[in-house]
Design an enzyme around this catalytic site. Structure first.
Site, mmCIF file in Angstrom:
data_model
loop_
_atom_site.group_PDB
_atom_site.id
_atom_site.type_symbol
_atom_site.label_atom_id
_atom_site.label_comp_id
_atom_site.label_asym_id
_atom_site.label_seq_id
_atom_site.Cartn_x
_atom_site.Cartn_y
_atom_site.Cartn_z
ATOM 1 N N CYS A 75 0.878 -1.167 0.000
ATOM 2 C CA CYS A 75 0.000 0.000 0.000
ATOM 3 C C CYS A 75 0.911 1.211 0.000
ATOM 4 O O CYS A 75 1.522 1.532 1.018
ATOM 5 C CB CYS A 75 -0.910 0.014 1.226
ATOM 6 S SG CYS A 75 -1.854 1.553 1.375
ATOM 7 N N CYS B 234 -2.617 -0.003 4.117
ATOM 8 C CA CYS B 234 -3.750 -0.920 3.948
ATOM 9 C C CYS B 234 -3.244 -2.359 3.891
ATOM 10 O O CYS B 234 -2.266 -2.659 3.205
ATOM 11 C CB CYS B 234 -4.515 -0.602 2.668
ATOM 12 S SG CYS B 234 -5.214 1.054 2.661
#
Lengths: 87, 101, 208
Positions: free
Chosen positions: C113, C118
């Site tokens: 990410c 994430c």
């Protein structure tokens, strides 16, 4: 939405989920993901519209040009429809 | 951050401290209540700038960003926060002593 | 004050209680107490959320991978909808939108990410520190082969690398290729071969 797309080159300030390194790059829609609330509104506590979200596949050659480690490797990213132009 | 030059990836890891787990829990629970969203967290993190990334730990940045969003949503005032932080700091010199009011 | 170093669920946490209180720890305590006093959250909710996250670990993902290795129908469902397949196995992954990407002899997948951190946390638990570093986030999209070499993984030019940047609402898990020589292993024994890094793409499953 056409299969081939280009990520818009615009550079507004503020919270966006379109990585800078993909601006202006061309790719193909790998799959459609449905509609999701626009993070550019959610980030400021605003009521958010639902935007179509796509997974776009780029070649490393397209993203990094001559600097690519292996031009045929690929990179997938999720991009909202309002950041994409049809080709 | 994608694509900018950087050195080797440090593969060290650590167990999370209780205060870090609490920060993580506050974020998830505040998100569930609708007070703010994960995008609000990310926006506040980005607005803290490059210096914060270099000088603050991950969950230090998170609690700062959570606080920013809670102030914006009017959940409590700056005055309430400031007074409470002073009170907490008076409880004792360690987290263990200060953690419960 | 209690000074044991176990959270309520029994997981160890770093010994921080005896260090000088920091500004940001002071803020955490103050924010938590104000949220409780304002009626936004209860202490029980906070404790329960910590326990929920502590219970999530790479073992959950390993169980999903091992099931996919032994059950072709499950594997098809996993690749079609990894959230539904994880829930089918009984894992509480909350609102997670999960996509499984399959490693084969020709394709190696890597998850990153670049915008934040994430991670499929509702299945695998919290991400490792290195996943959140500037170095990993910057380099995984630009020189994934060099990054993989640092993790001890040397891929031939014949293997195509697919990097997945978790930029929006999806989270990703790699379905690693089943190691050779594991035909006789049980599903549980197979799950023990599946490492966290093999589900991020920075590693391969252990050999039996």
């Amino acid at each position: 939405m056409a299969d081939r797309v280009r990520v818009k080159t615009m550079m507004p300030p503020g919270h966006v989920r379109t990585p800078t390194y993909l601006r202006g790059k061309e790719g193909v829609i790998e799959r459609t993901l449905g509609r999701f609330k626009n993070p550019e509104q959610l980030a400021y506590g605003l009521p958010a519209d639902e935007k179509p979200l796509y997974r776009v596949r780029f070649t490393m050659g397209e993203v990094w040009g001559d600097q690519a480690e292996c031009p045929t490797d690929t990179l997938d990213a999720e991009i909202y429809a309002h950041w994409l132009e049809r080709l | 951050m994608g694509g900018t030059p950087a050195g080797p990836v440090c593969q060290d890891d650590h167990d999370f401290a209780l205060w870090e787990k609490r920060v993580d829990a506050l974020m998830v629970l505040c998100g569930n209540t609708g007070l703010f969203t994960v995008d609000g967290l990310r926006r506040a993190l980005e607005d803290m700038g490059e210096e914060a990334f270099e000088t603050m730990s991950y969950y230090e940045r998170w609690i700062a960003a959570i606080n920013q969003n809670l102030l914006e949503s009017g959940t409590y005032s700056i005055e309430e926060l400031g007074a409470r932080m002073e009170e907490v700091a008076r409880r004792g010199p360690t987290y263990g002593e200060a953690q419960d009011g | 004050m209690p000074h044991d170093h176990l959270s309520p669920s029994g997981h160890p946490y770093r010994k921080d209680d005896d260090h000088p209180l920091t500004y940001w720890q002071t803020m955490e305590i103050a924010v938590r107490e104000l949220l409780v006093e304002k009626g936004v959250l209860t202490p029980a909710q906070i404790t329960a959320q910590i326990e929920t996250m502590d219970a999530r670990s790479p073992a959950n993902g390993a169980a999903v991978v091992a099931r996919a290795w032994v059950d072709p129908d499950f594997k098809a469902r996993l690749l079609q909808d990894a959230s539904a397949a994880s829930r089918e196995m009984g894992f509480d992954i909350g609102p997670l939108h999960l996509i499984a990407v399959e490693n084969t002899k020709e394709i190696h997948n890597l998850i990153v990410c670049t915008l934040c951190s994430c991670y499929p946390r509702n299945l695998l638990g919290l991400p490792p520190d290195w996943y959140k570093t500037r170095a990993y986030r910057s380099r995984a999209v630009r020189e994934p082969r060099k990054v993989l070499e640092e993790f001890g993984l040397s891929l031939s030019k014949e293997t195509q690398i697919r990097v997945h940047d978790s930029t929006a609402d999806m989270r990703y898990i790699v379905l690693p290729a089943r190691p050779d020589g594991t035909d006789n292993l049980s599903e549980a024994d197979l799950a023990a071969l599946v490492t966290r890094d093999s589900m991020i793409g920075t590693g391969l499953p252990k050999q039996p």
